[in-house]
Each structure stands twice: as structure tokens, then as C-alpha cells.
Design a protein around this motif. Sequence first.
Motif, PDB file in Angstrom:
ATOM      1  N   GLN A 196       0.834  -1.199   0.000  1.00 40.44           N
ATOM      2  CA  GLN A 196       0.000   0.000   0.000  1.00 40.44           C
ATOM      3  C   GLN A 196       0.871   1.251   0.000  1.00 40.44           C
ATOM      4  O   GLN A 196       1.717   1.420   0.889  1.00 40.44           O
ATOM      5  CB  GLN A 196      -0.927   0.011   1.216  1.00 40.44           C
ATOM      6  CG  GLN A 196      -1.998  -1.054   1.164  1.00 40.44           C
ATOM      7  CD  GLN A 196      -3.065  -0.850   2.212  1.00 40.44           C
ATOM      8  OE1 GLN A 196      -3.302   0.277   2.665  1.00 40.44           O
ATOM      9  NE2 GLN A 196      -3.719  -1.922   2.611  1.00 40.44           N
ATOM     10  N   PRO A 197       0.695   2.140  -0.978  1.00 38.70           N
ATOM     11  CA  PRO A 197       1.544   3.330  -1.082  1.00 38.70           C
ATOM     12  C   PRO A 197       1.578   4.177   0.187  1.00 38.70           C
ATOM     13  O   PRO A 197       2.644   4.671   0.559  1.00 38.70           O
ATOM     14  CB  PRO A 197       0.921   4.098  -2.253  1.00 38.70           C
ATOM     15  CG  PRO A 197       0.286   3.041  -3.098  1.00 38.70           C
ATOM     16  CD  PRO A 197      -0.238   2.024  -2.122  1.00 38.70           C
ATOM     17  N   ILE A 198       0.438   4.345   0.863  1.00 42.07           N
ATOM     18  CA  ILE A 198       0.449   5.197   2.057  1.00 42.07           C
ATOM     19  C   ILE A 198       1.290   4.571   3.163  1.00 42.07           C
ATOM     20  O   ILE A 198       1.955   5.276   3.921  1.00 42.07           O
ATOM     21  CB  ILE A 198      -0.980   5.501   2.566  1.00 42.07           C
ATOM     22  CG1 ILE A 198      -1.735   4.214   2.902  1.00 42.07           C
ATOM     23  CG2 ILE A 198      -1.742   6.350   1.591  1.00 42.07           C
ATOM     24  CD1 ILE A 198      -3.066   4.466   3.590  1.00 42.07           C
ATOM     25  N   HIS A 199       1.277   3.251   3.243  1.00 44.13           N
ATOM     26  CA  HIS A 199       2.100   2.588   4.256  1.00 44.13           C
ATOM     27  C   HIS A 199       3.578   2.682   3.894  1.00 44.13           C
ATOM     28  O   HIS A 199       4.435   2.809   4.773  1.00 44.13           O
ATOM     29  CB  HIS A 199       1.669   1.122   4.396  1.00 44.13           C
ATOM     30  CG  HIS A 199       0.332   0.962   5.039  1.00 44.13           C
ATOM     31  ND1 HIS A 199      -0.202  -0.266   5.357  1.00 44.13           N
ATOM     32  CD2 HIS A 199      -0.591   1.872   5.434  1.00 44.13           C
ATOM     33  CE1 HIS A 199      -1.398  -0.099   5.924  1.00 44.13           C
ATOM     34  NE2 HIS A 199      -1.651   1.197   5.963  1.00 44.13           N
ATOM     35  N   GLN A 200       3.878   2.619   2.601  1.00 44.96           N
ATOM     36  CA  GLN A 200       5.260   2.780   2.157  1.00 44.96           C
ATOM     37  C   GLN A 200       5.786   4.160   2.536  1.00 44.96           C
ATOM     38  O   GLN A 200       6.916   4.299   3.020  1.00 44.96           O
ATOM     39  CB  GLN A 200       5.349   2.562   0.652  1.00 44.96           C
ATOM     40  CG  GLN A 200       5.042   1.140   0.199  1.00 44.96           C
ATOM     41  CD  GLN A 200       4.918   1.026  -1.310  1.00 44.96           C
ATOM     42  OE1 GLN A 200       5.050   2.010  -2.034  1.00 44.96           O
ATOM     43  NE2 GLN A 200       4.670  -0.181  -1.797  1.00 44.96           N
TER      44      GLN A 200
END
Length: 299
Positions: A196-200
Motif C-alpha cells: 500500500q503506497p500510504i504505508h510505504q
Amino acid sequence: MDLRQLRYLIAIVEAGSVTDASRRLHVAQPALSQRIASLEEELGLQLLVRTRQGVSPTAAGQELYARAKIIVKQVAAAAAATREKAGHVGGRVGIGLLRSMAPYLATALFRRLRAEAPGIVPEIVVGYSDELVQAIDDARLDIALRVLPVGAKPALPVLLDEPLCVVGPPALLAGMPPQLELSDLAALPLLVSPTQPIHQVLQRTARERGLSFQVVGSVESSTAAAQLCAEGYGAFVTPKAAAQFVVNASGGRLDQRIVTGFDRQVGLYANPEVARSASVETCERILLEVLRERARELL
């Protein structure tokens, strides 16, 4: 070079096999192979490599495949526009929704489209921002929501400016202020997803600041993450509208806090090389209306 040859090339590349493509197209395999051979002869280039494992495009074949997808889409848009001039608005429209937004947008969007534009057959696809952008560029979708690059000047109008939230059991978040700093997350057991981009972004920023998270596991599905958090396994981070949606649905088993400094901007993306038909524009209008309505309810 004709449109049929381009459609045949697309089918073969996507099937990875002339045999499978012939079944999908309902075209005899020898006839299919002959049309591709004629195309290769016309161009003076090898487009496909045939092996025991199947068929794959050469560099030239990949280039033509990418352009053929756009050409076929443009032809379909031209046909739709022609029918629309005669008063027939309809056909299939591919719509991409961000994974975090799909739970509270997809059903409302489908209902509105069927009610207001029954001639349109919506094909709703869910994915991460980069996946949806690629699907637009490959002419697999007509319009899609996308997350605008952090810190960059938006090339698209901003439809939604949305903070991130941490969601977890009320007991876990008790005593925490309504707005949290990134350092506050380090005190919480977190369910994350490396895809998930936001978690990255959160984990990369934490490393840059010398912080570390207490990661208790990785769950791809936000629905599953919400269920596990409601059972007391930890907390997870998601955009605010999605957070509010799962909190409202939890019956008091979940609560939320805003994470400051990590707002995301959402825009609408379409391939600028493909003219939008009235059907696509209708879907765009209804999608924006549904997005704004649901955002007012949840943000």
C-alpha cells in the motif's frame, strides 16, 4: 495495416498464445496466424516470438501492442460519439476506483449510473493509484481516480484533500489526542501492508526520522484489517473517509485519530490521447457527484 490485425495482435499478446487467442476471438488459428504474418511482412519486422511456452512480443511488437490498444480505444470512442449524435448514449465504460475508496464509492456509483444512465454498462475496477494509471495508459480503463504525487504541483484538479487516520480499538487509542504525530504511531501495534503506497510513505518517513513501528503483521485487505483491529490485534492507517466508513460500520468497536502531515490529494485521470465520449463524460460527472456526497458524509 488494418484494425482487425491490431485486434488480433492485442488478443495474442494478452493471451500469450495463438491457440488461446483464436478461442477468444472465435477465429481459426491458421487464419489468425496468417493475418499476423501479413502484418509482420508489411512492416518488415518480427512482432512475436513463438516458443514452446507460448508467444511473447518483441520490442517492436510491444510498441505496436501499446499503440494498438490506444487506436482500438479511439475507434470505439469514435463509434460511441457517432451513436451519441443519434441520441444513443451507452456502451461499456471502464472506471477505476482507489482501493481505499471502493468500499464506500463502488455500490453508490453503480446505483446512480444504473438509475441515471441505464444504457451505460459500468465496468468498475479497483486498484492502487499506479495500477489504475497504468490501466488508463494501456487503454484498459476510461477514467480513474488517482493519488497525486506528494509535494509536486498537481497536473490535475484536486477533487479531494484527505488526511490519513489511524484506526483501532477505543481502548488502544484512549488518552491519545485527536491529532497524532508520526512518532505517536511508534507506540501502537500496527497492521501494515508493504504494497500500500500510504504505508510505504509512512514507513519510509519513519526510517528517515529514526523511528520504528511495532509491526504485528501485514494484511492487504482493509476490511480484514478493520476486523482484526476490532478484535484487538492492533491498529492500521488508512485515509480519513475510509477510516470513518469502517468506524461507522464497527458498532463502536473501532475509533480513529488523524495523523498530521500526511494528507493525500486525489484527482481524476484519463488518457489525453483518447477523446472522451458522452458516455465517459456522464460517468465522470456522476463519479464526481458521488465522491463529493460521500466525502461530505464521511470527512
